[in-house]
Every structure is written in C-alpha cells, then in structure tokens.
Design a protein around this motif. Sequence first.
Motif, PDB file in Angstrom:
ATOM      1  N   ARG A   1     -29.249   6.303  15.300  1.00 51.58           N
ATOM      2  CA  ARG A   1     -30.659   6.438  14.915  1.00 51.58           C
ATOM      3  C   ARG A   1     -31.263   5.211  14.244  1.00 51.58           C
ATOM      4  O   ARG A   1     -32.469   5.186  13.993  1.00 51.58           O
ATOM      5  CB  ARG A   1     -30.888   7.674  14.007  1.00 51.58           C
ATOM      6  N   VAL A   2     -30.428   4.225  13.879  1.00 51.78           N
ATOM      7  CA  VAL A   2     -30.942   3.032  13.192  1.00 51.78           C
ATOM      8  C   VAL A   2     -30.133   1.803  13.601  1.00 51.78           C
ATOM      9  O   VAL A   2     -29.126   1.914  14.289  1.00 51.78           O
ATOM     10  CB  VAL A   2     -30.847   3.167  11.648  1.00 51.78           C
ATOM     11  N   THR A   3     -30.580   0.656  13.148  1.00 57.37           N
ATOM     12  CA  THR A   3     -29.822  -0.582  13.269  1.00 57.37           C
ATOM     13  C   THR A   3     -28.924  -0.634  12.029  1.00 57.37           C
ATOM     14  O   THR A   3     -29.341  -1.100  10.977  1.00 57.37           O
ATOM     15  CB  THR A   3     -30.787  -1.784  13.284  1.00 57.37           C
ATOM     16  N   ALA A   4     -27.712  -0.126  12.146  1.00 55.57           N
ATOM     17  CA  ALA A   4     -26.914   0.117  10.946  1.00 55.57           C
ATOM     18  C   ALA A   4     -26.259  -1.139  10.378  1.00 55.57           C
ATOM     19  O   ALA A   4     -26.267  -1.358   9.171  1.00 55.57           O
ATOM     20  CB  ALA A   4     -25.850   1.168  11.230  1.00 55.57           C
ATOM     21  N   MET A   5     -25.701  -1.944  11.252  1.00 52.48           N
ATOM     22  CA  MET A   5     -24.927  -3.114  10.810  1.00 52.48           C
ATOM     23  C   MET A   5     -25.690  -3.973   9.815  1.00 52.48           C
ATOM     24  O   MET A   5     -25.129  -4.508   8.871  1.00 52.48           O
ATOM     25  CB  MET A   5     -24.573  -3.957  12.048  1.00 52.48           C
ATOM     26  N   THR A   6     -26.981  -4.103  10.020  1.00 53.06           N
ATOM     27  CA  THR A   6     -27.781  -4.991   9.184  1.00 53.06           C
ATOM     28  C   THR A   6     -28.418  -4.250   8.006  1.00 53.06           C
ATOM     29  O   THR A   6     -29.260  -4.810   7.315  1.00 53.06           O
ATOM     30  CB  THR A   6     -28.881  -5.635  10.039  1.00 53.06           C
TER      31      THR A   6
ATOM     32  N   VAL B   1     -28.250 -16.907  15.854  1.00 51.70           N
ATOM     33  CA  VAL B   1     -28.095 -16.603  17.283  1.00 51.70           C
ATOM     34  C   VAL B   1     -29.335 -15.924  17.857  1.00 51.70           C
ATOM     35  O   VAL B   1     -29.552 -15.939  19.071  1.00 51.70           O
ATOM     36  CB  VAL B   1     -26.834 -15.757  17.575  1.00 51.70           C
ATOM     37  N   GLY B   2     -30.164 -15.372  16.989  1.00 52.44           N
ATOM     38  CA  GLY B   2     -31.435 -14.819  17.450  1.00 52.44           C
ATOM     39  C   GLY B   2     -32.311 -15.907  18.059  1.00 52.44           C
ATOM     40  O   GLY B   2     -33.096 -15.646  18.976  1.00 52.44           O
ATOM     41  N   VAL B   3     -32.169 -17.132  17.539  1.00 53.61           N
ATOM     42  CA  VAL B   3     -32.982 -18.232  18.075  1.00 53.61           C
ATOM     43  C   VAL B   3     -32.598 -18.504  19.535  1.00 53.61           C
ATOM     44  O   VAL B   3     -33.443 -18.893  20.341  1.00 53.61           O
ATOM     45  CB  VAL B   3     -32.849 -19.499  17.198  1.00 53.61           C
ATOM     46  N   ASN B   4     -31.347 -18.237  19.902  1.00 54.57           N
ATOM     47  CA  ASN B   4     -30.966 -18.377  21.316  1.00 54.57           C
ATOM     48  C   ASN B   4     -31.787 -17.425  22.176  1.00 54.57           C
ATOM     49  O   ASN B   4     -32.226 -17.772  23.269  1.00 54.57           O
ATOM     50  CB  ASN B   4     -29.481 -18.065  21.530  1.00 54.57           C
ATOM     51  N   VAL B   5     -31.934 -16.198  21.667  1.00 56.36           N
ATOM     52  CA  VAL B   5     -32.685 -15.185  22.416  1.00 56.36           C
ATOM     53  C   VAL B   5     -34.154 -15.602  22.535  1.00 56.36           C
ATOM     54  O   VAL B   5     -34.803 -15.356  23.540  1.00 56.36           O
ATOM     55  CB  VAL B   5     -32.552 -13.808  21.719  1.00 56.36           C
ATOM     56  N   ALA B   6     -34.655 -16.262  21.499  1.00 49.31           N
ATOM     57  CA  ALA B   6     -36.071 -16.625  21.451  1.00 49.31           C
ATOM     58  C   ALA B   6     -36.330 -18.061  21.905  1.00 49.31           C
ATOM     59  O   ALA B   6     -37.452 -18.560  21.807  1.00 49.31           O
ATOM     60  CB  ALA B   6     -36.591 -16.439  20.027  1.00 49.31           C
TER      61      ALA B   6
HETATM   62  C1  LIG Z   1     -29.253 -11.978  18.833  1.00 46.91           C
HETATM   63  C2  LIG Z   1     -28.770 -11.220  17.666  1.00 46.91           C
HETATM   64  N1  LIG Z   1     -29.665 -10.668  16.839  1.00 46.91           N
HETATM   65  C3  LIG Z   1     -29.246  -9.971  15.756  1.00 46.91           C
HETATM   66  C4  LIG Z   1     -27.926  -9.839  15.486  1.00 46.91           C
HETATM   67  C5  LIG Z   1     -27.494  -9.114  14.250  1.00 46.91           C
HETATM   68  N2  LIG Z   1     -26.979  -7.796  14.569  1.00 46.91           N
HETATM   69  C6  LIG Z   1     -25.676  -7.573  14.647  1.00 46.91           C
HETATM   70  S1  LIG Z   1     -25.366  -6.053  15.183  1.00 46.91           S
HETATM   71  C7  LIG Z   1     -26.974  -5.654  15.283  1.00 46.91           C
HETATM   72  C8  LIG Z   1     -27.492  -4.342  15.768  1.00 46.91           C
HETATM   73  C9  LIG Z   1     -26.690  -3.216  15.457  1.00 46.91           C
HETATM   74  O1  LIG Z   1     -27.408  -2.055  15.741  1.00 46.91           O
HETATM   75  P1  LIG Z   1     -26.877  -1.002  16.748  1.00 46.91           P
HETATM   76  O2  LIG Z   1     -26.690  -1.596  18.081  1.00 46.91           O
HETATM   77  O3  LIG Z   1     -27.761   0.174  16.684  1.00 46.91           O
HETATM   78  O4  LIG Z   1     -25.430  -0.640  16.201  1.00 46.91           O
HETATM   79  P2  LIG Z   1     -25.027  -0.033  14.774  1.00 46.91           P
HETATM   80  O5  LIG Z   1     -24.748  -1.163  13.881  1.00 46.91           O
HETATM   81  O6  LIG Z   1     -26.152   0.814  14.335  1.00 46.91           O
HETATM   82  O7  LIG Z   1     -23.802   0.738  15.028  1.00 46.91           O
HETATM   83  C10 LIG Z   1     -27.717  -6.707  14.888  1.00 46.91           C
HETATM   84  C11 LIG Z   1     -29.153  -6.663  14.834  1.00 46.91           C
HETATM   85  C12 LIG Z   1     -27.028 -10.459  16.369  1.00 46.91           C
HETATM   86  N3  LIG Z   1     -25.712 -10.409  16.185  1.00 46.91           N
HETATM   87  N4  LIG Z   1     -27.468 -11.126  17.442  1.00 46.91           N
END
Ligand SMILES: Cc1ncc(C[n+]2csc(CCOP(=O)(O)OP(=O)(O)O)c2C)c(N)n1
Lengths: 194, 626
Positions: free
Chosen positions: B465-470, B83-88
């Motif tokens: 503070r971070v991108t946690a899910m990934t 789905v990132g490719v949609n963004v790009a």
């Molecule tokens: C376009 C797109 N890129 C990447 C992802 C993968 N992804 C899912 S949630 C997320 C970000 C989560 O980070 P954050 O908003 O800080 O929430 P947290 O998980 O830290 O609570 C990402 C990169 C996605 N779903 N869609």
Amino acid sequence: MEYNIIFAGVGGQGIITLGKLIGAALTRQNVNVLMAETHGLSQRGGSVIVHMRIGDVKSPLVPMGEADLLVGLELIEAVRNLGFLSDSGVKVVNDYIIRPSVPNVKIPSRSDLVDELHRTGGPTYLARFTELALELGNAIYTNVIVLGAITSLGIVPKLTYETVVDIVKGLRDSENNLMAFERGYKLLKEVGVE
Amino acid sequence: MEAEKILYLLGNEAIAYSSVEAGLGFASAYPGTPSTEIVETLAKLSKKYGFYVEWSVNEKVALEAAYGAAVAGVKSLVAMKHVGVNVAADPLTTSAYTGVNNSFVIVSADDPSMWSSQNEQDNRYYGLRSYIPVLESPTPYHIKDIVLEAFRVSERFGHPVLLRTTTRLSHLRVPYSFREPVREVSPPEIVRDPARFSVIPAHARRLRGDMLRRWSRIEDYFSSAWFNWVEGEGDKLVITSGFSYSYVVDALNRLGLEDVKILSLSGMIPIPRKLIIEAAKDVKKVLVVEELEPIVETHVKSILFDEGINVEVAGKDYIPLVGELTLDSVVKGIGAWAGLEVEKSISQPKIDLPVRPPAFCPGCPHRGTFFSLRKAVNRSGLKPIYSGDIGCYSLAVLPPFQMQDTIVDMGSSIGLANGFSHVLPEDHIVVATIGDSTFFHSGIPALLNAVYNKAPMLVVILDNRVTAMTGAQPHPGSGYNINWEKSVEVDIKKIVEALGIEYVIELDPFKIRDSEKIFKDAVEYVKRARKPAVVIAKRACTLLIVAWARRRGIEIPIYTVETEKCIKCGICYNNFTCPAIYPDDKGIAHIDPALCVGCGECVDVCPTKAFKPVKEWSEEFKSLWW
Ligand SMILES: Cc1ncc(C[n+]2csc(CCOP(=O)(O)OP(=O)(O)O)c2C)c(N)n1
Ligand code: SF4
C-alpha cells in the motif's frame, strides 16, 4: 572543546530519536552539535550507529578511538563499536540482547559480551533499560530512560536536567516520556558503576 | 521583520527550509534515500507558505513536472536519489538546451559508500556532461547559503542548476537559523515560445550554441563567486570539492599542518579555470581531496598542463576512490602526502560477533509472501529463477529466503524476466517479484511487454500500500496524496487486467496456507498456458500500521508461545526468521514482547500450532489496515 559520542543499537530501537533529543537540548544551550545518522535500509533491524560531535568541528563522523561516550542500546552492538571509544571513554549500555534474524546464528554469551565491555575504555554503566521500559508499559520508552541516565551522569557538556526535561515535555505522550526520563535519571545512582 | 529562529535540522530539512526562504513555488520528487526528507519536509511547510508539492510516480515525471513549472516562470525544485537521475536523464539533458524562465533546481542526493543503493555513481558527472552547473555545500553550516545560491544562479542565467548532496550531508543534523520568508506571489504567465522550448533539430542546433555561451558566462561567474575561495597561506595547495572541505579543515587542524592553503570549490562544475590557475601557479605541490571520482583532479591536471604550470598534482593516490570520506581517511591521506606518519591502533573485540544484516520487520507481510511462495515453487518441481527488484522485499536476497537472484534497478524484475522467460527451457519457472510503488514507477511498461510478447512468467506484486523502503510514502495505489489527504486510489488489479493479463488474483500474505495454494495454481497456469500470470499479495506495511496505532494510542496485539507444544523444529526462527521469535538454549521458541506486533503470521507457520495471542486484535487495530 570537542566531545564525541557514539550511539549504537539495532534499527527500530529509537537511536536517532535519542540523539535528536540530545542535539535539540544542546542547540538550545547554544552549543554547536553535529549528528550523523543512518537512514534507509539498515533501519530495518540492522546494526545502526549515530555519530555525535559537539564543539567547533565541521566533519560529522567520530574518528576511531576518540569517542568520549558510547551509548549502546543493545549488547552485541555496543561491543561491536568499542573501537570508537577513547581510553577513558564512558559506556552506558542496555543489558539486552537482540538475536540477529539470521538462520542458525551463533551469538556470544551475555557474560562474554560484558567482559568485553570492561576490557576497553573507562567506566561502564550497565542497566536493563528495555526491561524498565516494558514495566512502564512499552519498549519504546527505552531510549528516553537512557536519556535520563546519560543526563544524570553530567558528563556531556551543557546537557542539563532542566533543558532536557524541557525537550521531553515537548514530545508526544509527554507524561509517560517524562516518567521514563525521571526513571532513567535516578537509575544509575541505584545500579552504580559496574 | 521577525527574528531568526534556531532549529535543529536534518541536512535535508535544511535544504527544504532554505528553498522556502528562496521563494519556492513548486516541488516534486519520487522518494529515494538519501533524498526523501527534502520534499517530505516541503510537504509539511507547503500549506503555511503556499506552494505546491507532490510525490510523482517516478523521477522522469518528477523532473518534467518541475521543469514545466520553471518554464512557466515559477521557482521549482525536484529531488531524487543519485540513480533517480539516470531515470530522469533524458529531460535533464535537454533542459540545459532550452533553459528556464525562473529557478529550476535539481537536487541529486548521492550515496557514497552505498548505504542504501545499488551503486555509488558520482553525479557531478551529470553536470559535466549535460552543461548543468553543480553546487555542493562545503560544510554543514553552509547548506542554506548554497541552496539560496542555487536558486539565484538558476534564475540569473535562466539555466537549470544541480544541487548535489550526499548521504552524510543529507543525514546529518545541524543547528539552522530560519528566517521567515517575505513572499511576493505574482501569478505566473506562460510565454509560449516554441523556438526555445520545442527542440526540433533546427531549433536544437541553435539552442546548443546559446547553451555554450551561457556556460562560459557561468564559468566566469564561478571563478569569482563567493562560494569558491582560497584560504590560508603556504607553498602546498589542497583543492576540495563540496563537502570534502569539512574533512580537510578538520584534518589539517589535527595534523597541525600550517603551510597549506585551501582552494574550496563549492561550485566545481563548470570548473572555475581562472581560479585554479591563480591558486596553483606558485605552489610546490597540489592535492585534490574529493569523494568518489577524480573529476576535479583530472581537470586540474589538464588545466595546469595547458598553462604550462609544472607542479605535481596528486589526488586518488592518497584519497580513497571507493566509499565516502571520513576524517580518519582524510587525515591519513593528507598526512601521507605531506610526509607525516599517522597510524593508530584500534582495539578489536576478542570474541566473534554475529553480523546483523537488515531483515524484514516483525509482522512484515513480505515475509509471509516469500514463505508461501517458496513452498509452492519448491513443490512444483520446476527450477526457479527469482528476478528481484528494489524495495523492502529485496531483503529476501538473504537467508533463509534467497529468493532474489537478480536485483538491478527499479523495474528490472519484470524487465529481466522478459529475457529469462524466452531463453530458459520449460522445466524452469521465472518468478518476478515487484513492489507496488516500483510497479507504478517502471513495472507497467515491462509487464505490458510481457503480455505483448507472451513471456511465460509469474509476476508477484507485493502490494503493501505504500513505498515502504524509503519510509512509507503514499503512491497512486494508496489513495492518499503527499499530505495523506484522500486522493484517487488506483487499483493495481484493474491496471493488470487492462494490460491484457488473463490470470490475475489477489491474496492476503498473513494467510500462509491459503497463499501457498494460490501460488501453486498460478505456477501451474504459467506452465500450462505459457503466458504471464500475476498474483497481487496485498497487505499494508506493518511498520506503518504499528506507527499509526502507537500515535493514536491503539493497543498493539501480542502473541506468545505455548512452550509445551514446541517441538524445537526451528521453522519459525530459522526458516521464517521473525525477529520477535528466538530460541532458548534448548531450542524452544519464545516471543520477545518488546518486538512482537501481533501479526499472527507465525500461527500458520508452526506445525504444532504453538503460537497464540495474548492480546487479540481490537476492532480499532483492524480498522487501521486498508
Ligand atoms: C530510480 C530509483 N528511485 C528510487 C529508489 C529508492 N527506492 C528504493 S526501493 C523503492 C521503492 C520501494 O517501494 P515498493 O516497490 O512499494 O516496495 P516496498 O519497499 O514497499 O516493499 C525506492 C523508491 C531507487 N532505488 N531507484
Ligand atoms: S517497512 Fe514495512 S514492508 Fe518494509 S520490512 Fe518493514 S514491515 Fe515490511
């Protein structure tokens, strides 16, 4: 030769690390080994399974009913994945239940789960791995104790004591991990087949 | 020459190592399962082999950065989830018009079965509709050859290449033989060439013609290249696309079918027309085995029709359209196509097992945020609509919270709230919840829109503070770069203020009572002022902090229950649902010491204050939170 293993448990229990250690040990023995993992979302406390296929194979998922070994780090998850087990498949299961974080969830009793385990496949090795890990100071040692137990059974082709010890020595906190491994290696001789 | 080293690698790590062998000079990405480990691994290798790696703020920026590097003559790679490719997609599409001056490899990690995604789009379509060739490894053992080939094809034709991988391929582990690369580093030189790289309409019209000519040369190459091959003999043909080859080979072995030949297409786009005609012209029937959409199948049918080759072509009649392939499903599909009976009975457990969906980790700050937010909103008497977003906090969609009424794509929380807030009557409160990384990724323009158009909504930014899910990658707000070296720390509060938000306040999710009060005031402000308000719930991802503590040998605190105080109300295990808290047969709460991480959130949750620490927070433990 083809040997299939299913590892089942709850996200955060160190299942992937367990598989990885076995995979790395077998790779050192020049055995071909594929492992398929679940990453991402389900690792947050959800059901996690790892497939491992050893031998001349290309596709990474174990077909239903064809696992030679089921390693369960949690009782509910072990039972959930019994369908993967072959008629003679061996079970190494952690006698430990994690309640799903769901409001008002009903969970089966331990004895029902254990009965269910015995109903399918071959021999069952049931032990309190997490309790032992806590005795060693931390639940994170659970998976390495289990690794010791699996190695001691001598059923995974070419998974020898020497190679696994060598891999465990390379881990961070190797002293405690070696202790955990040794504890697991001797354990099943004590508890025996259930 | 140094000998090859056998490593046991994740598919994504193998992609990274192979890119290094290919002579990579630049890599960028925004994290997303199942792609994340590619650039994470590259970051670890970057110092030793001397190339540049970054986490970009979103996929569009990541793709543009790598594209720029390739225009400047440097071998580059950008990785993202499907789905990132949609963004790009915007720069991606035009990159095929201009081409590049060295290799430009776009890795799309697709997610059949939606293990961690909102859809299972098949990004081979992006190749097809953008004139970008697509390569995908046919087996776990070909990853390196295919990655090297992707870099070669891209360099040779001066054209972007899409390297497709899938969850299975990215997240399997396989022996990999690594050969130390011999790197020749010559400084890049920018060739300023606006006639090629500035796509004003007059240039674009000419570039489109150039692109189509390149495309037909690439198609010729794909019809003769090593990575598309025919094997076996027989009057039946199975055509595979990328990784489906592995399932087909294992399935044919199992079925003992010998009169079948295979056409394996690892480079399936552009469709190698000549090869397909050659392979299909003298067989009795054809089966296309591909994951997800019938892309190769549709083309094979049309090509054979054009050529007047009258042979029966099947595909999705036997092979599932939904979800990833498995050996079981392919055995069944090919078996049925070949007229063999394959059924097996699987033993089912005789007892009911509870489902185990993912949940917030023990000690997760999001749990506290939703718990106090829910209380404040419920007490306001307003009708809530929770416009949710993608991240760990999506888990609040499940009971007991059920506070994510919509989740669509990254940034959609504030995006959809821009619509809700202008159409719902005033007895409603629109609450948008968005993570910090998602805010940087695509929340900022949506919030600006809300300010500009005076959209009354409460925006909660869950800043862990971070991108946690990934897997806890740093982002602009973390203050660290991809290698966790100190970098600029962008202050979310200042951005929000600069956008023109008049009501913005921070809170600590671990302090449940204080948070509830802050949410209550913010809801009242939105109701009164009819403008957006922002609350920033700031507390680092506990999973990360606990991992750091373990690594540094810092003791992790633990709480326990004074069971005589427990009144069995169930709030902690049924309404708050910390995984470390469980009831015994009588309903009395207990803490599992194997799961507790001592966050102490439960203290404010319990009406009788039954929770107390066994091991307190040490100064060292405190210092880990930033
Ligand atoms: C376009 C797109 N890129 C990447 C992802 C993968 N992804 C899912 S949630 C997320 C970000 C989560 O980070 P954050 O908003 O800080 O929430 P947290 O998980 O830290 O609570 C990402 C990169 C996605 N779903 N869609
Ligand atoms: S990874 Fe971090 S943010 Fe995600 S659920 Fe766990 S503690 Fe919460």
